[in-house]
Design a protein around this motif. Structure first.
Motif, short mmCIF file in Angstrom:
data_model
loop_
_atom_site.label_atom_id
_atom_site.label_comp_id
_atom_site.label_asym_id
_atom_site.label_seq_id
_atom_site.Cartn_x
_atom_site.Cartn_y
_atom_site.Cartn_z
N ARG A 26 2.72 -4.29 -12.97
CA ARG A 26 2.77 -2.84 -12.77
C ARG A 26 4.01 -2.44 -11.98
O ARG A 26 4.67 -1.45 -12.30
CB ARG A 26 1.50 -2.36 -12.08
CG ARG A 26 1.46 -0.83 -11.96
CD ARG A 26 0.16 -0.35 -11.36
NE ARG A 26 0.15 1.10 -11.23
CZ ARG A 26 -0.85 1.80 -10.68
NH1 ARG A 26 -1.93 1.17 -10.25
NH2 ARG A 26 -0.77 3.11 -10.59
N ASN A 29 7.13 -2.77 -14.17
CA ASN A 29 7.24 -1.66 -15.12
C ASN A 29 7.73 -0.39 -14.42
O ASN A 29 8.54 0.36 -14.99
CB ASN A 29 5.90 -1.41 -15.79
CG ASN A 29 5.52 -2.50 -16.78
OD1 ASN A 29 6.38 -3.21 -17.29
ND2 ASN A 29 4.23 -2.64 -17.04
N ASP A 250 -0.39 -2.85 -5.34
CA ASP A 250 0.75 -2.29 -6.08
C ASP A 250 1.26 -0.99 -5.46
O ASP A 250 1.59 -0.02 -6.17
CB ASP A 250 0.38 -2.05 -7.54
CG ASP A 250 0.20 -3.34 -8.33
OD1 ASP A 250 0.79 -4.36 -7.93
OD2 ASP A 250 -0.51 -3.34 -9.34
N ALA A 253 4.53 0.48 -6.91
CA ALA A 253 4.36 1.15 -8.22
C ALA A 253 3.74 2.53 -8.04
O ALA A 253 4.16 3.50 -8.69
CB ALA A 253 3.52 0.30 -9.14
#
Length: 261
Positions: A26, A29, A250, A253
């Motif tokens: 994640r 990305n 995360d 992210a």
């Protein structure tokens, strides 16, 4: 206008001691989404090049601010570096050896550590650091050093290392691990970031930084928006404009998706 986003490594992108040795899908990305929109992404770390794992080196970052800002690269070009004075290095090394303090000298590409320093080698093994760019045989006269790390377990060694802060140099001490880092006060992650922004002609207000540790404080308080990780302590968080979730959840992210993009 393009943005520049800077990431600490330990406790921000990865958490080796708790099993996160690669950037999670994640987070990858989200960082790639920044790049897809024409923005720049950089590592800003206390680590030297020799301590970067393949996951970080091969990701495709636009550059690196390393050894607390003493080495700065944009793409493949070094735009700044300043080594520690050779006479000071030699004085420290002499005292370390008298006090049985294990140490590693961090250069631009290689880091230099004696083969017999088993405890220090084991310390880096716990962080999954490759020995590809470690050298055990070297001549101190022939190398430039940008930061030093030491491992101290006895009171005499600890007290000596605690005395090393002065007008020119500062240190970080991890009491739990027993390790020190000593570096020049003229270079910080913040100073390295400012050099990148100037080189790329990006205004300060378009810069962001993620971090969790004491050596992230200056960059968190110097960029347009400093973002502390949820796993940072409250003292570090107090210097940030925003606080995200933990590295395990995360946090990087989440903030990229919901705020920067």
């Amino acid at each position: 206008m393009k943005k520049a986003v800077f990431f600490d490594i330990d406790g921000t992108l990865i958490d080796c001691l708790n099993g996160i040795t690669d950037i999670t899908p994640r987070v990858k990305n989200a960082i790639r989404a920044l790049q897809a929109e024409g923005n720049y992404v950089f590592i800003a770390s206390g680590r030297p090049y020799a301590f970067l794992n393949e996951a970080i080196c091969n990701f495709g970052f636009d550059g690196f601010v390393l050894t607390n800002g003493a080495c700065v690269n944009v793409k493949e070009k070094c735009i700044y570096k300043e080594s520690i004075r050779k006479d000071y290095i030699k004085k420290l090394v002499s005292n370390f050896e008298q006090l049985n303090i294990q140490y590693i000298l961090q250069g631009e590409i290689y880091s230099y550590i004696k083969d017999e320093y088993k405890k220090l080698h084991s310390f880096y093994d716990s962080y999954s650091i490759s020995k590809k760019y470690f050298k055990g045989n070297y001549n101190i006269e022939d190398i430039d050093i940008y930061k030093i790390e030491m491992l101290c377990k006895d009171e005499e060694g600890i007290n000596y290392c605690l005395s090393l802060g002065n007008d020119d140099y500062d240190y970080i001490y991890d009491k739990e691990q027993g390790n020190f880092e000593i570096y020049s006060k003229t270079n910080t992650k913040a100073s390295g970031i400012l050099k990148v922004l100037n080189y790329l002609n990006i205004p300060l207000e378009n810069s962001y930084a993620f971090g969790d540790g004491k050596n992230d404080i200056e960059m968190l308080s110097s960029v347009g928006c400093g973002i502390a990780m949820g796993n940072a302590d409250d003292y570090v968080k107090s210097y940030a404009k925003k606080v995200t979730d933990t590295v395990q959840n995360d946090g990087v992210a989440l903030e990229i998706e919901n705020f920067i993009l």
